[in-house]
Design a protein around this motif. Structure first.
Motif, PDB file in Angstrom:
ATOM      1  N   THR A  43       0.865  -1.180   0.000  1.00 14.05           N
ATOM      2  CA  THR A  43       0.000   0.000   0.000  1.00 14.05           C
ATOM      3  C   THR A  43       0.902   1.231   0.000  1.00 14.05           C
ATOM      4  O   THR A  43       2.044   1.162   0.440  1.00 14.05           O
ATOM      5  N   LEU A  69       0.636   5.639   0.706  1.00  9.14           N
ATOM      6  CA  LEU A  69      -0.105   6.865   0.965  1.00  9.14           C
ATOM      7  C   LEU A  69       0.636   7.972   0.238  1.00  9.14           C
ATOM      8  O   LEU A  69       1.842   8.139   0.423  1.00  9.14           O
ATOM      9  N   THR A  70      -0.084   8.713  -0.610  1.00  7.00           N
ATOM     10  CA  THR A  70       0.571   9.732  -1.433  1.00  7.00           C
ATOM     11  C   THR A  70      -0.030  11.104  -1.156  1.00  7.00           C
ATOM     12  O   THR A  70      -1.106  11.222  -0.593  1.00  7.00           O
ATOM     13  N   VAL A  84       5.181   9.744  -2.591  1.00  3.70           N
ATOM     14  CA  VAL A  84       4.860   8.713  -1.607  1.00  3.70           C
ATOM     15  C   VAL A  84       5.300   9.232  -0.242  1.00  3.70           C
ATOM     16  O   VAL A  84       6.442   9.654  -0.081  1.00  3.70           O
ATOM     17  N   SER A 133      -4.963   4.539  -0.807  1.00  7.51           N
ATOM     18  CA  SER A 133      -3.702   3.985  -0.320  1.00  7.51           C
ATOM     19  C   SER A 133      -3.672   2.466  -0.415  1.00  7.51           C
ATOM     20  O   SER A 133      -2.612   1.866  -0.489  1.00  7.51           O
TER      21      SER A 133
END
Ligand code: GDP
Ligand code: ZN
Length: 361
Positions: free
Chosen positions: A94, A96-97, A109, A142
């Motif tokens: 996964t 998260l951006t 990222v 995500s």
């Protein structure tokens, strides 16, 4: 035998399999627990080490994303000088951006391999369903499991009623009520994260995220305060973890900037979270199908056959409307930036002309 360090950080058979070629190359598995301007802090079975990118990864990082907190990496350890070099990054489960602040187009990222995203919102007067939807979309994007956390339940006259409203838009994500003040609901929160799994808290400022972090950490709260202070002032900090083990075995990822993640990015979250719906829509007979009464509508067919959950479809439509507004806002920001650049160029141009005229004004 006590559990190895990387086992505590969530090392698994699946990771061991992905790591096999690196093990063969003589590399050591490690998890990035902090990223600082001057390098990385990684956890290995030999303890915590400072590490730098290999020349190749450093070069690639100009184009692609460098390793982030939460990444699993392959380390080369130099027995002569004790230096640790990150040689490879294992595939991410996964990410998260967020959008880079300076270039609207690029996604950065900011954390990798997160399992649970707590979308935190407070139950006082400004409980805002639209905002929760946007954070939820970022969470879905995500790839992690979103959990909605409604804080400060002690301030609400009707916590159950407010929660019901949010359940209706959460598309199956759990909705939990907590009051840090009264110490209610904290265990239920932590029960969402298995030992070795990583959670993050996102949400607007003031909703109670730091308070939750402190409650999670228990007596370790001073440590996190120290992290904050150092990072906020932009100092070089090389020894503080941003990925921390909680007393129950779960992991909390808390880097500067992560908490406010995800408003403008929500659109991509939509299409990934609702892949199946987008695919269905592609099967409609008409390209501009409104998915209501058109003949040959694949969405209506899926709703009729039970293949598509009506609640999910309703949520997709609702998010779609909300996101159109967010998109327009991003567009406005981009246009304003462009106007700013043009104005700056015009100013430079005028200044040059002035110089040519001999400085007269
Ligand atoms: P953050 O900006 O999201 O990290 O929010 P904070 O954790 O700093 O909390 C903002 C304010 O809300 C602080 O004054 C907290 O004391 C207060 N707060 C946090 N949790 C609760 C709660 O459960 N009940 C009440 N009444 N206040 C809370
Ligand atoms: Zn259709």
């Amino acid at each position: 035998m006590s559990e190895s360090v990387i086992a505590q950080y969530g090392w698994s058979d699946r990771l061991a399999l992905a790591f096999a070629p690196h093990a063969q190359a003589g590399h050591t598995p490690a998890r990035v627990v902090a990223q600082h301007r001057d390098g990385y802090l990684v956890a290995t079975d030999q303890g915590e080490l400072r590490a730098n990118l290999s020349g190749r990864l450093h070069h690639e990082a100009q184009e692609a994303d460098p390793p982030s907190v939460g990444d699993w990496v392959a380390l080369a350890l130099n027995p002569a000088d004790g230096a640790a070099t990150i040689e490879a990054v294992l595939p991410r489960r996964t990410v998260l951006t967020r959008r880079a602040a300076d270039s609207l187009g690029k996604l950065q990222v900011i954390a990798a391999n997160i399992d649970v995203v707590f979308v935190v919102s407070s139950m006082n007067a400004d409980l805002n369903p639209r905002r929760i939807e946007r954070y939820l979309a970022a969470a879905w994007q995500s790839g992690a499991r979103p959990v909605v956390v409604l804080t400060k339940s002690d301030l609400s006259d009707d916590p159950q009623g407010q929660a019901a409203e949010i359940v209706a838009l959460a598309a199956g994500a759990p909705v939990l009520l907590v009051s840090a003040r009264d110490g209610l609901g904290l265990e239920a929160l932590l029960a969402q994260v298995a030992p070795g799994e990583v959670c993050v808290l996102i949400g607007s400022s003031g909703v109670g995220k730091s308070t939750l972090v402190n409650a999670f950490l228990g007596q370790d709260r001073m440590t996190i305060a120290a992290i904050r202070e150092a990072d906020d002032q932009g100092r070089h900090t090389t020894s503080h973890r941003q990925l921390v083990l909680l007393p129950g075995g779960a992991l909390l990822l808390d880097t500067p900037g992560i908490r406010e993640v995800g408003l403008i990015d929500a659109e991509e979250g939509m299409s990934e979270a609702f892949d199946d719906i987008e695919q269905l829509a592609g099967d409609c007979r008409f390209n501009d199908c409104g998915h209501s009464h058109e003949p040959g509508c694949a969405i209506q067919a899926a709703l009729a056959s039970g293949a598509l959950d009506p609640a999910r479809w309703a949520n997709f439509q609702k998010l779609g409307l909300e996101l159109a507004a967010v998109e327009q806002k991003a567009d406005r920001i981009a246009k304003a930036a462009e106007r700013g650049r043009l104005a700056a160029r015009a100013k430079t141009y005028r200044a040059t002309k002035r110089d040519h005229r001999g400085g007269a004004d």
